[in-house]
Design an enzyme around this catalytic site. Structure first.
Site, PDB file in Angstrom:
ATOM      1  N   GLY A  11      -9.263  -4.996  -5.404  1.00 46.98           N
ATOM      2  CA  GLY A  11      -9.355  -5.779  -4.175  1.00 46.98           C
ATOM      3  C   GLY A  11      -8.873  -7.206  -4.285  1.00 46.98           C
ATOM      4  O   GLY A  11      -9.393  -8.082  -3.592  1.00 46.98           O
ATOM      5  N   MET A  89      -5.052   3.869  -2.327  1.00 44.07           N
ATOM      6  CA  MET A  89      -4.256   4.788  -3.144  1.00 44.07           C
ATOM      7  C   MET A  89      -4.286   6.237  -2.651  1.00 44.07           C
ATOM      8  O   MET A  89      -4.186   7.164  -3.449  1.00 44.07           O
ATOM      9  CB  MET A  89      -4.722   4.715  -4.605  1.00 44.07           C
ATOM     10  N   ARG A  90      -4.428   6.425  -1.359  1.00 46.65           N
ATOM     11  CA  ARG A  90      -4.336   7.761  -0.785  1.00 46.65           C
ATOM     12  C   ARG A  90      -3.172   7.804   0.208  1.00 46.65           C
ATOM     13  O   ARG A  90      -2.941   6.839   0.945  1.00 46.65           O
ATOM     14  CB  ARG A  90      -5.624   8.147  -0.048  1.00 46.65           C
ATOM     15  N   LEU A  92      -1.676   8.744   3.556  1.00 48.39           N
ATOM     16  CA  LEU A  92      -2.290   8.913   4.867  1.00 48.39           C
ATOM     17  C   LEU A  92      -1.703  10.107   5.605  1.00 48.39           C
ATOM     18  O   LEU A  92      -0.510  10.400   5.497  1.00 48.39           O
ATOM     19  CB  LEU A  92      -2.086   7.652   5.698  1.00 48.39           C
ATOM     20  N   HIS A 108       3.620  -3.438  -0.827  1.00 46.13           N
ATOM     21  CA  HIS A 108       4.130  -2.619  -1.931  1.00 46.13           C
ATOM     22  C   HIS A 108       4.786  -3.529  -2.965  1.00 46.13           C
ATOM     23  O   HIS A 108       5.521  -4.455  -2.594  1.00 46.13           O
ATOM     24  CB  HIS A 108       5.146  -1.603  -1.407  1.00 46.13           C
ATOM     25  N   THR A 140       4.823   3.768   8.228  1.00 45.83           N
ATOM     26  CA  THR A 140       5.373   4.901   8.957  1.00 45.83           C
ATOM     27  C   THR A 140       5.128   6.168   8.148  1.00 45.83           C
ATOM     28  O   THR A 140       4.569   6.117   7.047  1.00 45.83           O
ATOM     29  CB  THR A 140       6.885   4.733   9.201  1.00 45.83           C
ATOM     30  N   GLU A 173       2.007 -11.553  -3.834  1.00 44.67           N
ATOM     31  CA  GLU A 173       1.276 -10.682  -2.913  1.00 44.67           C
ATOM     32  C   GLU A 173       0.142 -11.443  -2.245  1.00 44.67           C
ATOM     33  O   GLU A 173      -0.103 -11.300  -1.038  1.00 44.67           O
ATOM     34  CB  GLU A 173       0.711  -9.467  -3.658  1.00 44.67           C
TER      35      GLU A 173
END
Length: 215
Positions: A11, A89-90, A92, A108, A140, A173
């Site tokens: 996080g 980390m899944r 969608l 990313h 997307t 980031e």
């Protein structure tokens, strides 16, 4: 700009975003942090900033689609303006992406469309790239391929490892993600096909990352 943040790990981007909210750089509230991992350190970050955090266990659902349907319903209860993926980390489901289309963003650790998927930093080093960086983009159905809001460029040196490059990219980031959310909150971000226009943003050329205004 009220947001919901999805996480899976430490996080650090969540912390940068939460700090921007707590100092008033971004107006609004982080309504909820959801993790798919019980041990995610990001839940402690949410607690530190007094943000509601929840672990939603994927193992109790039959499949990814059922899990995502639950998430959609849970997120909708918070009525967010934006859903933010911060190290989530899944992959969608199409239904999740369609539900929040245009209000779902991700970061990313590469200059997309280069080096999509996992271990982007390692991919860049093994490829022999001279520059990498990070990209904030709309999500997307195509993995790590949505319209680009902002990118930051990071040089790759001969002695860089996956770990050292990861840390260098993370520094940016933590700046570009809050910046992108701030722009969206100010209604400055417009999408025209694949092109994202940020009204009044200071774009330019290297060596400086000129799109960074406030972070």
């Amino acid at each position: 700009m009220d947001i919901v943040v999805l996480i899976s790990g430490r996080g650090s981007n969540l912390e940068a975003i939460a700090q921007a909210y707590s100092t008033g750089k971004i107006k609004g509230e982080i309504k909820l942090v959801i993790s798919n991992r019980k041990e995610a350190r990001g839940l402690k970050t949410a607690e530190k900033f007094r943000i509601k955090g929840e672990f939603v266990d994927p193992s109790i659902f039959e499949n990814r689609e059922e899990y995502d349907r639950f998430l959609v319903d849970r997120i909708k209860k918070e009525k967010p303006d934006l859903v933010v993926l911060a190290g989530y980390m899944r992959i969608l489901s199409d239904n999740f992406i369609k539900t929040f289309e245009g209000k779902l963003i991700n970061i990313h650790p590469s200059l997309t469309p280069a080096f999509k998927g996992l271990k982007a930093q390692k991919q860049a080093i093994e490829y022999g790239a001279k520059f990498s960086g990070c990209t904030v983009h709309f999500v997307t159905r195509d993995l790590d391929a949505g319209p680009v809001i902002v990118q930051a460029v990071v040089p790759i040196t001969l002695d860089d490892t996956e770990e050292s490059l990861t840390e260098k990219i993370l520094e940016y980031e933590h700046r570009v993600y809050p910046q992108a959310i701030k722009w969206i909150s100010e209604n400055r971000v417009k999408i025209n096909g694949r092109k994202v226009i940020v009204e009044g943003a200071r774009y330019g050329t290297l060596p400086v990352n000129p799109a960074l205004e406030d972070f």
